[in-house]
Write a protein that holds these residues in place. Sequence first.
Motif, PDB file in Angstrom:
ATOM      1  N   ARG A  79       0.846  -1.195   0.000  1.00 54.08           N
ATOM      2  CA  ARG A  79       0.000   0.000   0.000  1.00 54.08           C
ATOM      3  C   ARG A  79       0.882   1.246   0.000  1.00 54.08           C
ATOM      4  NH1 ARG A  79      -3.884  -0.186   4.910  1.00 54.08           N
ATOM      5  NH2 ARG A  79      -4.903   1.498   3.714  1.00 54.08           N
ATOM      6  N   TYR A  80       0.533   2.205  -0.846  1.00 56.03           N
ATOM      7  CA  TYR A  80       1.327   3.416  -0.994  1.00 56.03           C
ATOM      8  C   TYR A  80       0.570   4.652  -0.518  1.00 56.03           C
ATOM      9  CZ  TYR A  80       4.329   0.451  -3.844  1.00 56.03           C
ATOM     10  OH  TYR A  80       5.153  -0.556  -4.266  1.00 56.03           O
ATOM     11  N   ASN A  81       1.348   5.716  -0.309  1.00 59.15           N
ATOM     12  CA  ASN A  81       0.845   7.011   0.150  1.00 59.15           C
ATOM     13  C   ASN A  81       0.084   6.894   1.462  1.00 59.15           C
ATOM     14  OD1 ASN A  81       0.744   9.832  -0.191  1.00 59.15           O
ATOM     15  ND2 ASN A  81      -1.370   9.720  -0.920  1.00 59.15           N
ATOM     16  N   GLN A  82       0.669   6.164   2.377  1.00 59.57           N
ATOM     17  CA  GLN A  82       0.163   6.118   3.740  1.00 59.57           C
ATOM     18  C   GLN A  82       0.855   7.210   4.566  1.00 59.57           C
ATOM     19  OE1 GLN A  82      -2.357   3.559   4.495  1.00 59.57           O
ATOM     20  NE2 GLN A  82      -2.193   3.792   2.281  1.00 59.57           N
ATOM     21  N   ALA A  83       0.347   7.454   5.769  1.00 59.56           N
ATOM     22  CA  ALA A  83       0.930   8.486   6.617  1.00 59.56           C
ATOM     23  C   ALA A  83       2.415   8.222   6.872  1.00 59.56           C
ATOM     24  CB  ALA A  83       0.169   8.577   7.934  1.00 59.56           C
ATOM     25  N   HIS A  84       2.755   6.962   7.064  1.00 62.25           N
ATOM     26  CA  HIS A  84       4.153   6.559   7.237  1.00 62.25           C
ATOM     27  C   HIS A  84       4.498   5.621   6.082  1.00 62.25           C
ATOM     28  CE1 HIS A  84       4.193   8.400  11.179  1.00 62.25           C
ATOM     29  NE2 HIS A  84       3.076   7.770  11.464  1.00 62.25           N
ATOM     30  N   PRO A  85       5.150   6.119   5.050  1.00 63.53           N
ATOM     31  CA  PRO A  85       5.386   5.329   3.831  1.00 63.53           C
ATOM     32  C   PRO A  85       6.556   4.366   3.971  1.00 63.53           C
ATOM     33  CG  PRO A  85       6.323   7.508   3.554  1.00 63.53           C
ATOM     34  CD  PRO A  85       5.642   7.509   4.912  1.00 63.53           C
ATOM     35  N   VAL A  86       6.505   3.548   5.018  1.00 64.62           N
ATOM     36  CA  VAL A  86       7.582   2.610   5.342  1.00 64.62           C
ATOM     37  C   VAL A  86       7.019   1.194   5.313  1.00 64.62           C
ATOM     38  CG1 VAL A  86       9.359   2.004   7.026  1.00 64.62           C
ATOM     39  CG2 VAL A  86       8.594   4.375   6.827  1.00 64.62           C
ATOM     40  N   HIS A  87       7.813   0.250   4.819  1.00 69.65           N
ATOM     41  CA  HIS A  87       7.326  -1.110   4.626  1.00 69.65           C
ATOM     42  C   HIS A  87       8.158  -2.128   5.399  1.00 69.65           C
ATOM     43  CE1 HIS A  87       4.772   0.482   1.437  1.00 69.65           C
ATOM     44  NE2 HIS A  87       5.812   1.225   1.126  1.00 69.65           N
ATOM     45  N   GLY A  88       7.519  -3.264   5.679  1.00 66.30           N
ATOM     46  CA  GLY A  88       8.216  -4.377   6.305  1.00 66.30           C
ATOM     47  C   GLY A  88       8.890  -5.248   5.257  1.00 66.30           C
ATOM     48  N   MET A  89       9.162  -6.476   5.600  1.00 66.07           N
ATOM     49  CA  MET A  89       9.783  -7.400   4.657  1.00 66.07           C
ATOM     50  C   MET A  89       8.863  -7.598   3.446  1.00 66.07           C
ATOM     51  SD  MET A  89      10.791 -11.403   5.184  1.00 66.07           S
ATOM     52  CE  MET A  89      10.944 -12.473   3.747  1.00 66.07           C
ATOM     53  N   LEU A  90       9.459  -7.587   2.254  1.00 69.23           N
ATOM     54  CA  LEU A  90       8.707  -7.762   1.024  1.00 69.23           C
ATOM     55  C   LEU A  90       9.357  -8.851   0.169  1.00 69.23           C
ATOM     56  CD1 LEU A  90       8.279  -3.985   0.065  1.00 69.23           C
ATOM     57  CD2 LEU A  90       6.638  -5.429   1.287  1.00 69.23           C
ATOM     58  N   VAL A  91       8.556  -9.415  -0.733  1.00 69.07           N
ATOM     59  CA  VAL A  91       9.058 -10.439  -1.649  1.00 69.07           C
ATOM     60  C   VAL A  91       8.492 -10.160  -3.033  1.00 69.07           C
ATOM     61  CG1 VAL A  91       7.173 -12.011  -1.019  1.00 69.07           C
ATOM     62  CG2 VAL A  91       9.229 -12.912  -2.111  1.00 69.07           C
ATOM     63  N   ALA A  92       9.307 -10.374  -4.056  1.00 67.41           N
ATOM     64  CA  ALA A  92       8.886 -10.127  -5.440  1.00 67.41           C
ATOM     65  C   ALA A  92       9.315 -11.298  -6.306  1.00 67.41           C
ATOM     66  CB  ALA A  92       9.525  -8.844  -5.960  1.00 67.41           C
ATOM     67  N   SER A  93       8.447 -11.650  -7.255  1.00 67.28           N
ATOM     68  CA  SER A  93       8.798 -12.726  -8.186  1.00 67.28           C
ATOM     69  C   SER A  93       7.835 -12.740  -9.352  1.00 67.28           C
ATOM     70  CB  SER A  93       8.769 -14.096  -7.485  1.00 67.28           C
ATOM     71  OG  SER A  93       7.439 -14.551  -7.301  1.00 67.28           O
ATOM     72  N   GLY A  94       8.154 -13.573 -10.341  1.00 63.57           N
ATOM     73  CA  GLY A  94       7.200 -13.845 -11.398  1.00 63.57           C
ATOM     74  C   GLY A  94       6.079 -14.716 -10.853  1.00 63.57           C
ATOM     75  N   ALA A  95       4.958 -14.734 -11.547  1.00 62.02           N
ATOM     76  CA  ALA A  95       3.775 -15.439 -11.050  1.00 62.02           C
ATOM     77  C   ALA A  95       4.018 -16.931 -10.876  1.00 62.02           C
ATOM     78  CB  ALA A  95       2.598 -15.206 -11.994  1.00 62.02           C
ATOM     79  N   ALA A  96       4.784 -17.543 -11.765  1.00 66.94           N
ATOM     80  CA  ALA A  96       4.984 -18.993 -11.722  1.00 66.94           C
ATOM     81  C   ALA A  96       5.749 -19.432 -10.481  1.00 66.94           C
ATOM     82  CB  ALA A  96       5.716 -19.457 -12.980  1.00 66.94           C
TER      83      ALA A  96
END
Length: 276
Positions: A239-256
């Motif tokens: 989620r973007y443009n929150q009051a505190h634009p800071v994120h926890g651990m994230l993961v990214a990949s292709g759908a497969a």
Amino acid sequence: MMQPNSLPLARDLLPAIRSACLEAGQLALDLFRPGEKTAARTWSKAGGSPVTEADIGVDTFLHIRLAELLPAAGWLSEETADDALRLSRRFVWVVDPIDGTRAYMAGSPDWAVCVALLEDGIPIAGVVHAPASRASYAALRGGGASRNDAPIRTSGVSDLAAARIAGPKPMLDALARQGSFVAVDKIPSLALRLTRIADASIDAGLVSPDSRDWDLAAADLVLSEAGGKLTTAEGAPVRYNQAHPVHGMLVASGAALLPPLDQALRRMREAISERG
């Protein structure tokens, strides 16, 4: 909710956003020294993060140029004091003048100029321009993603053991205890870590806690339009443009690759919880 006329607006603005990023990249290149320390003046911000005169110059240039394109939009940038008025704006520019400042300072090509346009917190246009790597990524929500004007797609790798994964070494070491994969050297720019998943240079990436909207928003759109996904460790969308634009651990990949990667991450979290 995205308004019906927003996509034509984003489509109309994308060429100008790309043009602004190309000019901004050239400004940064003027002080970049491949394989050597930058010629730019450098100092430390509060908290110890480095900044250079190139960061500030690019930020100022983009602030002026993007404000001309859409004056009513809010503004969120790594190098500008945050203004809570952005929370009330339908459109918001999210900018990282130089993502990967340490790489830039050291003469590594792994840095990028990043610009995203949000509507109601959702990226609808994005550019990640890496001039020293000769790579320029662009995406339009619902309109696909490109690298140097050629369409891109994530890889079709679905076997974790064959997956090329980039990220911080502690996270890769923890994941390796749950299954084998091909570890890739850390890519210092978070935006480039995501766009290299988008163009199938690698298959997945891990992001440690404390990333910010400006590190992610433009590259997130490139990745999603190329068939990939960026989520929290629990699988929720970012989620973007929150009051505190800071994120926890994230993961990214292709759908497969998502199902086996999610399973391995779940086991990793359980193991960490048990040790804690």
